[in-house]
Design an enzyme around this catalytic site. Structure first.
Site, PDB file in Angstrom:
ATOM      1  N   ASP A  72       0.952  -1.126  -0.080  1.00 46.40           N
ATOM      2  CA  ASP A  72      -0.115  -0.094   0.043  1.00 46.40           C
ATOM      3  C   ASP A  72       0.846   1.135   0.005  1.00 46.40           C
ATOM      4  O   ASP A  72       1.998   1.263  -0.412  1.00 46.40           O
ATOM      5  CB  ASP A  72      -0.994  -0.185   1.306  1.00 46.40           C
ATOM      6  CG  ASP A  72      -2.203   0.855   1.036  1.00 46.40           C
ATOM      7  OD1 ASP A  72      -2.199   1.975   0.957  1.00 46.40           O
ATOM      8  OD2 ASP A  72      -3.325   0.005   0.682  1.00 46.40           O
ATOM      9  N   ASP A 160      -5.968   4.997  -5.389  1.00 44.68           N
ATOM     10  CA  ASP A 160      -6.525   5.762  -4.377  1.00 44.68           C
ATOM     11  C   ASP A 160      -7.034   6.808  -4.737  1.00 44.68           C
ATOM     12  O   ASP A 160      -6.861   7.377  -6.192  1.00 44.68           O
ATOM     13  CB  ASP A 160      -5.613   6.098  -3.123  1.00 44.68           C
ATOM     14  CG  ASP A 160      -6.160   5.819  -1.807  1.00 44.68           C
ATOM     15  OD1 ASP A 160      -7.311   6.213  -1.625  1.00 44.68           O
ATOM     16  OD2 ASP A 160      -5.592   5.418  -0.856  1.00 44.68           O
ATOM     17  N   ASP A 221     -12.170   4.559   4.832  1.00 37.08           N
ATOM     18  CA  ASP A 221     -11.216   3.689   5.422  1.00 37.08           C
ATOM     19  C   ASP A 221     -12.066   2.919   6.472  1.00 37.08           C
ATOM     20  O   ASP A 221     -12.653   3.619   7.180  1.00 37.08           O
ATOM     21  CB  ASP A 221      -9.806   4.155   5.783  1.00 37.08           C
ATOM     22  CG  ASP A 221      -8.998   4.416   4.422  1.00 37.08           C
ATOM     23  OD1 ASP A 221      -9.516   4.230   3.356  1.00 37.08           O
ATOM     24  OD2 ASP A 221      -7.803   4.964   4.856  1.00 37.08           O
TER      25      ASP A 221
END
Length: 668
Positions: A72, A160, A221
């Site tokens: 990530d 993202d 999130d």
């Protein structure tokens, strides 16, 4: 008409399916693996990832079906060379990014990487363990970066939205460009690159994600850096994931990474987390520290029966089928095969409760079926119409119900002419058909459209549609499906083995009560599947009703399938979609999407109060009286089409009751 070319179909002697469900074709499953963010945030390097890979393998996660190791945010600080290529700090990543991808592959696993849709990524706006990193997004370099990721050996890329959000980019067109770039890179390197859209549910990706990416995030999130995992945040992300008609044929709603095994979650909470993600058919991406994982956590992550529900070859999302008492919710998922369901009984209340699942809510008859508890991994017995079990407070139980008898369904055979097949319940028409040939057998490279007309539904709400087809090619083919006037979705049809071997894939749709529904399949290419028939299966527990304005003959609607609290209700042409299917509960609620209530905003009691949707909370501003005179009232005021207008997008408000037809409603 959607189909292969006429000459090819007739030469190969295409056959009709004996039954639509005779050969269920497995669709690509939701990704399973591990991602670095929840434990390490941006503090990752070669040694961190290598250590997690080793622990991943040692724990037996690959044997349980987990295969991705996803890097990530934090692997890159936004530097590029003069040609625009990403440059890497090789003191942290010896040998560059291809070295870590090679190590992951050496263990028989797949490698994932991360970027942002904007110019600056999340590491710039929200630095977590590293300095703010300008330029750490891929905007302006989509093709270059996707090709670089693929050449390095990565199999998966998460994109993202931090930069995209700040810059106000259009999500659909931006991610389409990224999807195109990923497809081009895959074609160049011959390495498939799975795309994960991570724009947190902004701009409703469930409306357009299918066919563009394998998965798309549906909320923020699940845990923010530095926070402890919580039951509340888990439920919030689960509740935002209510888009069953978007998930099908290898395309998945993504409620975010798992918190299983993070400090602060109990074993019971970990099991419930797995239960809810499994009934959703959601991606299973662990985020705990694998090197310090307990045996208990590992066993929870590896439970084969829970994983089997998540990874079911039909690839559908479970839906809420009952909530007889506030907070006692029953979810059902149609599994592959016949008479098979998964069930989660979720107790959101503060005390243990007996909860019941009824076969009729699941689309099964009253015939006996076997119930199995997936955590005890034991059959609990055979039951005729329902099963009741005690569920602890703030906990859940996951079951399978097997061997049941499917409730009556209807098959619609595709014919170029009007109905002639015995038992056919509708007309199927086609454009660009030739010579009266069976629909599904022609194409000739033209734009093809096949419509199943007069599809009947006993009630507005969720149905499962099995689509019979053949695809003798070596790769999946696609078609666009539009139900009534609802948002269209891309359906993927994997190979069936030959052009004479029919198979089925399944989708979840929302139909309107009556026989005026239509399902339209279209494809602009000759490279389309050959469609034969559809079978429509009821899910009675997910039924609702349309709320139709007497003056406008339009429906109470939530714009664009939006689920955001506070969005104002409106009038729109009646289409029977999930955003128009309302459940009138015994608690006087009008519930849409299974968990959003029609709400008088801010408990307003004056003329002009906006009527919105909001999380159901039991307050009086969410309690509506459906009256014999056609009015729907709250706090003594009427649900009113503002300005007595009838046009699409007319907003709904509360207003003093005046007998006008703009305040009269029918719930057919």
């Amino acid at each position: 008409m959607v189909g292969l070319q006429h000459q090819q179909a007739t030469e190969l002697g295409r056959v009709e399916p004996v039954a639509v469900t005779s050969n269920q074709i497995a669709v690509p499953p939701a990704p399973m693996g591990w991602a670095s963010w929840n434990t390490f945030a941006a503090k990752i390097d070669y040694n961190v990832i290598k250590g997690q890979v080793d622990a991943f393998v040692a724990a037996g996660l690959p044997e349980a079906g987990y295969k991705y190791i996803n890097l990530d945010e934090g692997w890159w600080q936004g530097t590029r060379d003069s040609a625009g290529n990403i440059t890497i700090d090789e003191s942290e990543w010896p040998g560059g990014m291809s070295a870590i991808a090679d190590y992951i592959h050496s263990k028989g696993l797949k490698a994932g990487i991360y970027t942002d849709a904007g110019k600056d990524g999340c590491g710039y706006y929200f630095p977590t363990g590293r300095p703010a990193a300008p330029g750490s997004g891929s905007e302006g370099h989509y093709e270059r970066d996707m090709l670089q990721f693929s050449k390095w050996g990565f199999d998966y890329v998460k994109v993202d939205w931090c930069g995209g959000d700040v810059e106000g980019l259009d999500a659909k067109s931006t991610y389409q460009a990224i999807s195109d770039a990923a497809a081009k890179a895959s074609a160049t390197t011959e390495r498939p690159l799975t795309l994960s859209i991570c724009n947190w549910g902004k701009q409703n990706p469930w409306n357009w994600g299918a066919g563009m990416a394998a998965l798309w995030r549906t909320n923020t999130d699940i845990i923010f850096h530095g926070n402890a995992p919580s039951w509340t945040s888990m439920l919030a992300n689960y509740d935002a994931n209510v888009h069953p008609s978007a998930q099908h044929t290898g395309y998945y709603n993504d409620p975010d990474m798992l918190m299983v095994g993070l400090d602060g979650f109990t074993a019971a909470q970990n099991r419930s987390h797995m239960n809810l993600w499994a009934i959703s058919g959601a991606p299973l991406l662990a985020g705990n520290n694998l090197a310090t994982m307990s045996t208990e956590t590992a066993n929870i992550l590896k439970n084969p029966e829970v994983i089997a529900v998540d990874q079911d070859p039909r690839g559908l999302q479970g839906v809420k089928v009952a909530e007889d008492t506030t907070g006692l919710q029953v979810y059902g998922k149609v599994l592959s095969g016949t008479g098979k369901r998964a069930v989660v009984l979720l107790n959101r209340t503060s005390s243990a409760q007996n909860m019941t699942v009824r076969w009729s809510d699941l689309g099964l008859t009253g015939a006996s079926a076997t119930v199995r508890n997936l955590w005890t991994r034991s059959d609990v017995g055979s039951f005729g119409t329902s099963y009741t079990v005690s569920v602890p407070a703030r906990d859940s139980v996951i079951l399978t119900v097997t061997g049941g008898t499917e409730a009556a369904s209807t098959t619609y055979e595709a014919e170029a002419a009007a109905n002639t097949k015995a038992g056919s319940a509708a007309n199927a028409t086609c454009a660009n058909c030739s010579g009266g040939t069976k629909v599904g057998g022609v194409g000739n490279g033209a734009a093809n459209t096949l419509r199943f007309n007069s599809v009947a539904a006993g009630a507005t709400g969720t149905k499962v549609v099995d689509i019979a087809y053949t695809n003798g090619g070596s790769a999946a083919r696609t078609a666009r499906l539009q139900v009534n006037g609802q948002q269209a979705t891309t359906v993927s049809f994997p190979p069936t083995g030959s052009w004479t071997t029919p198979g089925t894939v399944s989708v979840v749709v929302s139909l309107a009560k009556g026989s005026a529904n239509s399902l339209t399949f279209s494809n602009s290419s000759a490279w389309a599947p050959d469609l034969d028939a559809i079978e429509v299966r009821p899910l009675p527990g997910a039924n609702g009703t349309q709320v139709v304005g007497r003056q406008s003959n339009r429906c109470l609607d939530i714009d664009n399938n939006t689920i955001t609290n506070g969005i104002q209700a409106q009038l729109w042409d009646c289409q029977g979609g999930e955003n128009q299917s309302w459940t009138n509960t015994s608690r006087k609620e009008l519930v849409v999407y299974g968990n959003k209530c029609l709400d008088a905003y801010n408990r307003g009691t004056s003329d002009g109060t906006r009527v919105v949707i909001w999380d159901c909370n039991g307050q009086t501003n969410q309690q509506w009286n459906v009256n014999a005179d056609g009015t729907i009232t709250n706090a003594g005021l009427c649900l009113d089409a503002s300005g007595a207008t009838t046009a699409n997008a007319t907003k709904l408000v509360l207003w003093t009751c005046n007998g006008g037809n703009n305040q009269k409603w029918t719930l057919p």
